[in-house]
Write a protein that holds these residues in place. Sequence first.
Motif, PDB file in Angstrom:
ATOM      1  N   ASP A 127      -3.801  -7.907  11.114  1.00  0.00           N
ATOM      2  CA  ASP A 127      -4.092  -7.101   9.925  1.00  0.00           C
ATOM      3  C   ASP A 127      -2.831  -6.947   9.072  1.00  0.00           C
ATOM      4  O   ASP A 127      -1.724  -7.174   9.544  1.00  0.00           O
ATOM      5  CB  ASP A 127      -4.615  -5.720  10.325  1.00  0.00           C
ATOM      6  N   VAL A 128      -3.065  -6.624   7.826  1.00  0.00           N
ATOM      7  CA  VAL A 128      -1.983  -6.426   6.868  1.00  0.00           C
ATOM      8  C   VAL A 128      -2.161  -5.034   6.282  1.00  0.00           C
ATOM      9  O   VAL A 128      -3.227  -4.730   5.734  1.00  0.00           O
ATOM     10  CB  VAL A 128      -2.045  -7.460   5.722  1.00  0.00           C
ATOM     11  N   HIS A 129      -1.154  -4.162   6.444  1.00  0.00           N
ATOM     12  CA  HIS A 129      -1.259  -2.814   5.860  1.00  0.00           C
ATOM     13  C   HIS A 129      -0.286  -2.736   4.709  1.00  0.00           C
ATOM     14  O   HIS A 129       0.915  -2.895   4.908  1.00  0.00           O
ATOM     15  CB  HIS A 129      -0.908  -1.759   6.914  1.00  0.00           C
ATOM     16  N   LEU A 130      -0.827  -2.499   3.502  1.00  0.00           N
ATOM     17  CA  LEU A 130       0.057  -2.400   2.344  1.00  0.00           C
ATOM     18  C   LEU A 130       0.061  -0.969   1.832  1.00  0.00           C
ATOM     19  O   LEU A 130      -0.881  -0.209   2.064  1.00  0.00           O
ATOM     20  CB  LEU A 130      -0.428  -3.348   1.231  1.00  0.00           C
ATOM     21  N   LEU A 131       1.129  -0.604   1.117  1.00  0.00           N
ATOM     22  CA  LEU A 131       1.292   0.776   0.652  1.00  0.00           C
ATOM     23  C   LEU A 131       0.149   1.198  -0.249  1.00  0.00           C
ATOM     24  O   LEU A 131      -0.648   2.044   0.104  1.00  0.00           O
ATOM     25  CB  LEU A 131       2.607   0.888  -0.115  1.00  0.00           C
ATOM     26  N   LYS A 132       0.046   0.534  -1.394  1.00  0.00           N
ATOM     27  CA  LYS A 132      -0.896   1.096  -2.381  1.00  0.00           C
ATOM     28  C   LYS A 132      -2.309   0.894  -1.890  1.00  0.00           C
ATOM     29  O   LYS A 132      -2.960   1.790  -1.397  1.00  0.00           O
ATOM     30  CB  LYS A 132      -0.667   0.445  -3.740  1.00  0.00           C
ATOM     31  N   ASN A 133      -2.784  -0.403  -1.983  1.00  0.00           N
ATOM     32  CA  ASN A 133      -4.176  -0.589  -1.589  1.00  0.00           C
ATOM     33  C   ASN A 133      -4.202  -1.012  -0.126  1.00  0.00           C
ATOM     34  O   ASN A 133      -3.666  -2.013   0.252  1.00  0.00           O
ATOM     35  CB  ASN A 133      -4.824  -1.665  -2.459  1.00  0.00           C
ATOM     36  N   GLU A 134      -4.831  -0.230   0.693  1.00  0.00           N
ATOM     37  CA  GLU A 134      -4.879  -0.503   2.129  1.00  0.00           C
ATOM     38  C   GLU A 134      -5.746  -1.739   2.360  1.00  0.00           C
ATOM     39  O   GLU A 134      -6.959  -1.675   2.292  1.00  0.00           O
ATOM     40  CB  GLU A 134      -5.517   0.696   2.864  1.00  0.00           C
ATOM     41  N   VAL A 135      -5.127  -2.910   2.600  1.00  0.00           N
ATOM     42  CA  VAL A 135      -5.933  -4.120   2.826  1.00  0.00           C
ATOM     43  C   VAL A 135      -5.956  -4.353   4.335  1.00  0.00           C
ATOM     44  O   VAL A 135      -4.968  -4.751   4.897  1.00  0.00           O
ATOM     45  CB  VAL A 135      -5.269  -5.315   2.104  1.00  0.00           C
ATOM     46  N   ALA A 136      -7.040  -4.022   4.966  1.00  0.00           N
ATOM     47  CA  ALA A 136      -7.063  -4.214   6.441  1.00  0.00           C
ATOM     48  C   ALA A 136      -8.053  -5.325   6.760  1.00  0.00           C
ATOM     49  O   ALA A 136      -9.048  -5.498   6.063  1.00  0.00           O
ATOM     50  CB  ALA A 136      -7.502  -2.918   7.103  1.00  0.00           C
ATOM     51  N   HIS A 193       0.666  -7.542  11.161  1.00  0.00           N
ATOM     52  CA  HIS A 193       0.673  -7.602  12.627  1.00  0.00           C
ATOM     53  C   HIS A 193      -0.056  -8.850  13.071  1.00  0.00           C
ATOM     54  O   HIS A 193      -1.064  -9.243  12.475  1.00  0.00           O
ATOM     55  CB  HIS A 193      -0.020  -6.349  13.194  1.00  0.00           C
ATOM     56  N   SER A 194       0.463  -9.452  14.153  1.00  0.00           N
ATOM     57  CA  SER A 194      -0.156 -10.688  14.632  1.00  0.00           C
ATOM     58  C   SER A 194       0.101 -10.785  16.123  1.00  0.00           C
ATOM     59  O   SER A 194       1.197 -10.479  16.582  1.00  0.00           O
ATOM     60  CB  SER A 194       0.501 -11.865  13.902  1.00  0.00           C
ATOM     61  N   THR A 195      -0.935 -11.193  16.879  1.00  0.00           N
ATOM     62  CA  THR A 195      -0.705 -11.353  18.315  1.00  0.00           C
ATOM     63  C   THR A 195      -0.610 -12.837  18.676  1.00  0.00           C
ATOM     64  O   THR A 195       0.198 -13.224  19.483  1.00  0.00           O
ATOM     65  CB  THR A 195      -1.885 -10.736  19.113  1.00  0.00           C
ATOM     66  N   ILE A 196      -1.464 -13.661  18.038  1.00  0.00           N
ATOM     67  CA  ILE A 196      -1.383 -15.087  18.338  1.00  0.00           C
ATOM     68  C   ILE A 196      -0.406 -15.704  17.358  1.00  0.00           C
ATOM     69  O   ILE A 196      -0.683 -15.804  16.166  1.00  0.00           O
ATOM     70  CB  ILE A 196      -2.772 -15.756  18.191  1.00  0.00           C
ATOM     71  N   ASN A 197       0.776 -16.031  17.832  1.00  0.00           N
ATOM     72  CA  ASN A 197       1.763 -16.630  16.915  1.00  0.00           C
ATOM     73  C   ASN A 197       2.798 -17.413  17.710  1.00  0.00           C
ATOM     74  O   ASN A 197       2.767 -17.463  18.933  1.00  0.00           O
ATOM     75  CB  ASN A 197       2.440 -15.525  16.100  1.00  0.00           C
ATOM     76  N   HIS A 198       3.729 -17.992  16.996  1.00  0.00           N
ATOM     77  CA  HIS A 198       4.810 -18.748  17.617  1.00  0.00           C
ATOM     78  C   HIS A 198       5.611 -17.782  18.482  1.00  0.00           C
ATOM     79  O   HIS A 198       5.830 -16.632  18.108  1.00  0.00           O
ATOM     80  CB  HIS A 198       5.698 -19.346  16.518  1.00  0.00           C
ATOM     81  N   THR A 199       6.071 -18.222  19.660  1.00  0.00           N
ATOM     82  CA  THR A 199       6.699 -17.302  20.610  1.00  0.00           C
ATOM     83  C   THR A 199       7.865 -16.527  19.999  1.00  0.00           C
ATOM     84  O   THR A 199       8.130 -15.394  20.364  1.00  0.00           O
ATOM     85  CB  THR A 199       7.229 -18.104  21.808  1.00  0.00           C
TER      86      THR A 199
END
Lengths: 95, 90
Positions: free
Chosen positions: A85-94, B11-17
């Motif tokens: 997931d990607v959490h950004l400040l302004k618009n929460e892009v999950a 955040h990422s779990t499957i990635n390059h070591t």
Amino acid sequence: MKLGKVFGTVTLSIVYKGLENVPMVLVQPLDKNQEPKGSPIVAADSTRMAGPGELIYYESSREAALALDPWFVPVDDAVIGIVDDVHLLKNEVAE
Amino acid sequence: MIIGKVSGAMHSTINHTFYDERKTLVVDKLNPDGSLTGDYLIAIDTVGAGAGETVLVIDEGNSARQIVKEDNAPIRSIIIGIIDEVYVKI
């Protein structure tokens, strides 16, 4: 590194040596809000698990060659990982 | 080096070591006057930067690998400092 979305795969039968078993995926580069930006690229998949529809992040140039195992095979872009997931400040892009 | 503003984390779990236990932040590239350039990058954090902070980012492989002390690390963008003030003489 930038975000990208896998939307296809590329299968090669005849290829430069060292790239025989490297999976290639079609990636649409995205901006930080996951909107398509730029033209699609073919990236080598270092995780070997990225399938169509998945949000990934990729690296280009020399770092792409370093990401692969065996490294330093001639590739220009490589998928480094699959994004949870990607959490950004302004618009929460999950995801 | 690039002036950037941390706009969030990825955040990422499957990635390059190499990226397993590393903090990856989404950084907007800024002009010296603080306006957004429209481009962004994902960088490794080494100084504890958080969302909203203005940071200094190295975007070149050799220097990044020197910092993480790994010759074969697939890394190019790395946050090396938190910027307090940018003085621009017009």
